[in-house]
Design an enzyme around this catalytic site. Structure first.
Site, PDB file in Angstrom:
ATOM      1  N   ARG A  84       0.826  -1.227   0.000  1.00  0.00           N
ATOM      2  CA  ARG A  84       0.000   0.000   0.000  1.00  0.00           C
ATOM      3  C   ARG A  84       0.852   1.266   0.000  1.00  0.00           C
ATOM      4  O   ARG A  84       0.544   2.202  -0.738  1.00  0.00           O
ATOM      5  CB  ARG A  84      -1.002  -0.021   1.172  1.00  0.00           C
ATOM      6  CG  ARG A  84      -1.867   1.229   1.251  1.00  0.00           C
ATOM      7  CD  ARG A  84      -3.200   0.990   1.967  1.00  0.00           C
ATOM      8  NE  ARG A  84      -3.080   0.166   3.151  1.00  0.00           N
ATOM      9  CZ  ARG A  84      -2.569   0.568   4.318  1.00  0.00           C
ATOM     10  NH1 ARG A  84      -2.171   1.827   4.463  1.00  0.00           N
ATOM     11  NH2 ARG A  84      -2.477  -0.259   5.333  1.00  0.00           N
ATOM     12  N   ASP A  91      -3.747  21.974 -13.762  1.00  0.00           N
ATOM     13  CA  ASP A  91      -4.132  20.709 -14.375  1.00  0.00           C
ATOM     14  C   ASP A  91      -3.484  20.676 -15.754  1.00  0.00           C
ATOM     15  O   ASP A  91      -3.851  21.435 -16.646  1.00  0.00           O
ATOM     16  CB  ASP A  91      -5.665  20.605 -14.470  1.00  0.00           C
ATOM     17  CG  ASP A  91      -6.123  19.230 -14.961  1.00  0.00           C
ATOM     18  OD1 ASP A  91      -5.379  18.608 -15.760  1.00  0.00           O
ATOM     19  OD2 ASP A  91      -7.216  18.796 -14.564  1.00  0.00           O
ATOM     20  N   TYR A 121     -12.266  21.006 -16.496  1.00  0.00           N
ATOM     21  CA  TYR A 121     -12.813  19.658 -16.355  1.00  0.00           C
ATOM     22  C   TYR A 121     -13.950  19.665 -15.335  1.00  0.00           C
ATOM     23  O   TYR A 121     -13.763  20.043 -14.182  1.00  0.00           O
ATOM     24  CB  TYR A 121     -11.694  18.704 -15.928  1.00  0.00           C
ATOM     25  CG  TYR A 121     -12.096  17.254 -16.004  1.00  0.00           C
ATOM     26  CD1 TYR A 121     -12.409  16.667 -17.216  1.00  0.00           C
ATOM     27  CD2 TYR A 121     -12.168  16.469 -14.865  1.00  0.00           C
ATOM     28  CE1 TYR A 121     -12.789  15.344 -17.295  1.00  0.00           C
ATOM     29  CE2 TYR A 121     -12.533  15.135 -14.931  1.00  0.00           C
ATOM     30  CZ  TYR A 121     -12.846  14.582 -16.149  1.00  0.00           C
ATOM     31  OH  TYR A 121     -13.219  13.274 -16.223  1.00  0.00           O
ATOM     32  N   LYS A 175      -4.956   9.866 -20.340  1.00  0.00           N
ATOM     33  CA  LYS A 175      -5.033  10.446 -21.674  1.00  0.00           C
ATOM     34  C   LYS A 175      -3.728  10.173 -22.433  1.00  0.00           C
ATOM     35  O   LYS A 175      -3.376   9.028 -22.590  1.00  0.00           O
ATOM     36  CB  LYS A 175      -5.368  11.942 -21.555  1.00  0.00           C
ATOM     37  CG  LYS A 175      -6.456  12.253 -20.496  1.00  0.00           C
ATOM     38  CD  LYS A 175      -7.830  11.776 -20.894  1.00  0.00           C
ATOM     39  CE  LYS A 175      -8.860  11.793 -19.776  1.00  0.00           C
ATOM     40  NZ  LYS A 175      -8.976  13.004 -18.991  1.00  0.00           N
TER      41      LYS A 175
END
Ligand code: PLP
Length: 356
Positions: free
Chosen positions: A42, A156, A94, A181
């Site tokens: 983790r 972003d 977004y 993307k």
């Protein structure tokens, strides 16, 4: 010696004798004998480390991987904001970021401005070029104004990619991105990252990721790392295709935007702060029916959301709730042969506009 981006994305793995030319194995254990770099799955594993090093070096900071772009953005907001803090967000960026931030005091500003005073603002989250409108803001100037008011600045960088823009060099504190993307680039993985200048903030993001347990799979990191090696090549073809489509569509569709074109209203600013352009363009068709007719007539353009993959695709953004005209299309130019794509798009457009 400093290398170009094409060289850097290829040479991002280990280089010692006996090391693999491929991205090292994505198979991670959950549990390790103590004494080595790993303890438990983790908090860390070798596949994340390799990709975090690669993306961090391209972005120019310390990278923390997340299982999606939204996981990256939500971890950033949770880590740097307290309830009631004021946050500036793009009104044309977004859309899920705006939904996510609804519990803070949000000031929405269009990417192209004008921007209000940043007094009392804790975080300014910019998106340039914005998705889907492809507007551009002056990251260096806004970072300076935001810093003068004591705010943190995040960008972003999904649309631009780490090769297309380096927000940290322009003065931002934080890069957030969806690697789903163009970075992973093959439409087969969901992943995101945050890159920061301040190692202390990186440690807080890592701690939050470990504590909340929303972690990326090592295999997803491996797939994205494998894709990263060809990002330079893919962007070159995608940008060439976008450029050819821009030229072919000019005068035939409304609202045509591609910041790489000298005729685009954002071009001067984009050319000043971006390092290269990519395959994402937008334009408007007159109606939903026209978009449907375009997609039905095209042999190469997939009706699909997301962008930056090998396949050209078109997304009518209003269907997802973006506050944009019904016929606004975000077009992701893929890696097809330029002549094939332009011919296919022009043929589909003539069907869509009822010209044949
Ligand atoms: C896709 C996207 C996101 C969200 O990324 P996911 O990987 O889908 O969670 C965030 N910002 C922008 C600009 C995007 O295009």
């Amino acid at each position: 010696m400093t290398f170009g981006d094409g060289t850097r994305v290829v040479h991002t793995g280990p280089s010692g004798p006996g090391s693999s030319l491929g991205v090292p194995s994505p198979v991670a254990a959950s549990t390790y004998r103590l004494g080595g770099p790993d303890t438990y799955g983790r908090p860390h594993n070798a596949s994340w480390r390799a990709l975090e090093e690669a993306l961090g070096s391209l972005d120019g900071g310390e990278c923390v991987l997340f299982p999606s772009g939204m996981a990256a953005i939500s971890c950033l907001l949770r880590t740097v904001l307290s309830t009631g803090d004021r946050l500036v967000l793009p009104s044309d960026g977004y859309f899920l970021t705006r939904q996510l931030a609804a519990s803070y005091e949000v000031v929405e500003v269009p990417t192209a401005g004008p921007y209000p005073s940043f007094d009392g603002v804790r975080l300014v989250l910019l998106e340039s070029p914005s998705n889907p409108g492809l507007d551009v803001c002056d990251i260096a100037a806004l970072a300076e104004a935001a810093h003068a008011a004591g705010a943190l600045v995040a960008v972003d960088n999904t649309t631009a990619t780490p090769l297309g823009q380096r927000p940290l060099e322009l003065g931002a504190d934080v890069v957030v991105a969806s690697d789903t993307k163009a970075v992973a680039g093959h439409s087969d993985v969901v992943l995101g990252h945050v890159t920061v200048r301040d190692p202390e903030l990186a440690a807080r993001l890592r701690d939050e990721r470990t504590l909340t347990g929303a972690i990326p799979g090592p295999f997803e990191a491996w797939l994205a790392h494998r894709g990263l090696g060809t990002l330079d090549l893919r962007l070159a073809r995608q940008a060439a295709n976008a450029n050819a489509l821009y030229d072919a569509l000019q005068g035939k569709v409304a609202g045509l935007r591609w910041p790489g074109a000298s005729a685009d209203p954002a071009h001067l600013l984009a050319a000043k702060q971006m390092r290269r352009f990519n395959g994402v363009l937008t334009f408007e068709l007159p109606s939903v029916a026209a978009v449907d007719a375009f997609l039905a007539a095209s042999e190469l353009v997939a009706a699909a959301t997301s962008f930056g993959g090998l396949h050209s695709s078109l997304d009518r953004r209003a269907q997802w709730g973006d506050p944009v005209p019904e016929g606004l299309c975000r077009f992701s130019a893929g890696c097809e042969d330029t002549a094939d794509l332009v011919a296919d798009v022009l043929c589909a457009l003539s069907h869509a506009l009822g010209l044949d």
